[in-house]
Design an enzyme around this catalytic site. Sequence first.
Site, PDB file in Angstrom:
ATOM      1  N   TRP A  35       0.816  -1.206   0.000  1.00 13.75           N
ATOM      2  CA  TRP A  35       0.000   0.000   0.000  1.00 13.75           C
ATOM      3  C   TRP A  35       0.849   1.255   0.000  1.00 13.75           C
ATOM      4  O   TRP A  35       0.528   2.241  -0.693  1.00 13.75           O
ATOM      5  CB  TRP A  35      -0.988  -0.022   1.164  1.00 13.75           C
ATOM      6  CG  TRP A  35      -2.038  -1.058   0.953  1.00 13.75           C
ATOM      7  CD1 TRP A  35      -2.195  -2.234   1.632  1.00 13.75           C
ATOM      8  CD2 TRP A  35      -3.056  -1.049  -0.068  1.00 13.75           C
ATOM      9  NE1 TRP A  35      -3.241  -2.946   1.114  1.00 13.75           N
ATOM     10  CE2 TRP A  35      -3.791  -2.255   0.066  1.00 13.75           C
ATOM     11  CE3 TRP A  35      -3.401  -0.156  -1.073  1.00 13.75           C
ATOM     12  CZ2 TRP A  35      -4.857  -2.573  -0.766  1.00 13.75           C
ATOM     13  CZ3 TRP A  35      -4.467  -0.468  -1.914  1.00 13.75           C
ATOM     14  CH2 TRP A  35      -5.184  -1.664  -1.744  1.00 13.75           C
ATOM     15  N   LYS A  55     -12.236  -1.736   7.745  1.00 13.89           N
ATOM     16  CA  LYS A  55     -11.438  -2.710   8.484  1.00 13.89           C
ATOM     17  C   LYS A  55     -11.908  -2.807   9.938  1.00 13.89           C
ATOM     18  O   LYS A  55     -12.387  -3.828  10.381  1.00 13.89           O
ATOM     19  CB  LYS A  55      -9.960  -2.322   8.444  1.00 13.89           C
ATOM     20  CG  LYS A  55      -9.409  -1.981   7.077  1.00 13.89           C
ATOM     21  CD  LYS A  55      -9.316  -3.173   6.158  1.00 13.89           C
ATOM     22  CE  LYS A  55      -8.580  -2.786   4.879  1.00 13.89           C
ATOM     23  NZ  LYS A  55      -8.476  -3.902   3.929  1.00 13.89           N
ATOM     24  N   ASP A  82      -1.284   6.478   6.929  1.00 15.26           N
ATOM     25  CA  ASP A  82      -2.433   5.676   6.506  1.00 15.26           C
ATOM     26  C   ASP A  82      -2.662   4.614   7.574  1.00 15.26           C
ATOM     27  O   ASP A  82      -1.851   3.704   7.744  1.00 15.26           O
ATOM     28  CB  ASP A  82      -2.120   5.029   5.154  1.00 15.26           C
ATOM     29  CG  ASP A  82      -3.231   4.116   4.656  1.00 15.26           C
ATOM     30  OD1 ASP A  82      -4.221   3.910   5.375  1.00 15.26           O
ATOM     31  OD2 ASP A  82      -3.092   3.595   3.522  1.00 15.26           O
TER      32      ASP A  82
END
Length: 449
Positions: free
Chosen positions: A148, A266, A242
């Site tokens: 990511w 999540k 993040d």
Amino acid sequence: MPSRSDIHYFGAGPAPLPTPVLEAASSALLNYKDQGIGICEISHRSADANAVLADAKAALTTLLDVPPTHEILFLQGGGSGEFSAAVYNLVAVWVEKRRRRAQEDLLVALADGKEAGSKADLDAKILARLQGEVASELRLDYLVTGSWSLKASQEAARLVGADKVNVAVDARKSNNGKFGAIPPESEWELTPRRREGGTGSALVYYCDNETVDGVEFPSFPASLEKLPEDAIDDEAPIVVADMSSNFISRRVDVSKYAVIFGGAQKNVGNAGITIVIVRKDLLPPAITPASADLLRQLGLPVGPIVFDWPTIAKNNSLYNTLPIFDVWIAGQVMSHLVNAYGPRKIEGQEEVSALKARLIYEVLDAAPQVYTVVPKQNVRSRMNICFRVAGGDAEKEKAFLAGAEKRGLTGLKGHRSVGGIRASNYNAVTVEGVQKLAQYLKDFASGSA
């Protein structure tokens, strides 16, 4: 047909939600607050919608002790959208600081008689100076420790050019070409924090938890700490984190970050909203036609209005039609944690997360002849536990997954880009579910599964 209690889902996202929240949601979808319409049908401009936003903000503020120096925003576009938004917004902030400094210097020179000319001449000199500074000094630092953060750095390069993106860390270089480690901070090559007459990088980005590769930063990096002599607007690193996959799972000193963002799907809710916590001094007036023209003259991108943080903040996250149901779910999840842990706040959830991770890792480490944990031990994720069975033997991993499903343990297949097994240990995954997974791991290792 299995019931909800029969299945323990370990998928990487969208992830499980607390059953009480879903039960309340089923009622709210049909008839919200006895109004005869569902929550998905109410106006995002209504008092009810504003109350949903206020409640969600209050719960998050309580959980993480969000200081008054920071603003909470709700947007769309997911974490990937914020890869772009961080660049749009923080590059614009960097340019505006440089523009003001150039203007101040030239006005001083004008007053001292060292410079002369009209406003047009002054504007031309400011533009010329900015063009030189953008070319030689504008840098965006990225700590690339997994899939990511790699995507985030690639998006930055797409928007502003690869020459302006400084990959201060590429963890693959110290780990045989694969992710699974975080190099020592002494090896990081961050943009120098102090320059003569200028600032350091426009931002320093890192992904706090990498879902694909199972890597998590143990704590806030020491090299990104604000020094006592730092000025908050110029010298302290503009740290962007993040936290999509470990949000509200442990204590976070929000004051150390310029920006924290995360997709909700999540630990916080269902897919559809992104939460951004941004320092208020990074919310100047929204991009104007003049500032947009300046960015274009400098060869820099102007972002979509729905990603413009000042615009979103000014409109209480309601510039466009926000999915209020998704915000309501997030608020319910966070309020559930507030009520569950009381004055301990997020520390209660942190202890549970650590317990669940320990239960799984202890079994994996006890059977090294069968299981291999992917990341190095000092950066193992609590949220995404990535491992291989029999050294990555395809047939044995297939058998492992099939046996797990028979026990109601689902969502364990690793990311398609790396394969293997991944147990995502998000907040709503119960201790009971983790205990059942741990028992299955033991049984499979002993051949009794």
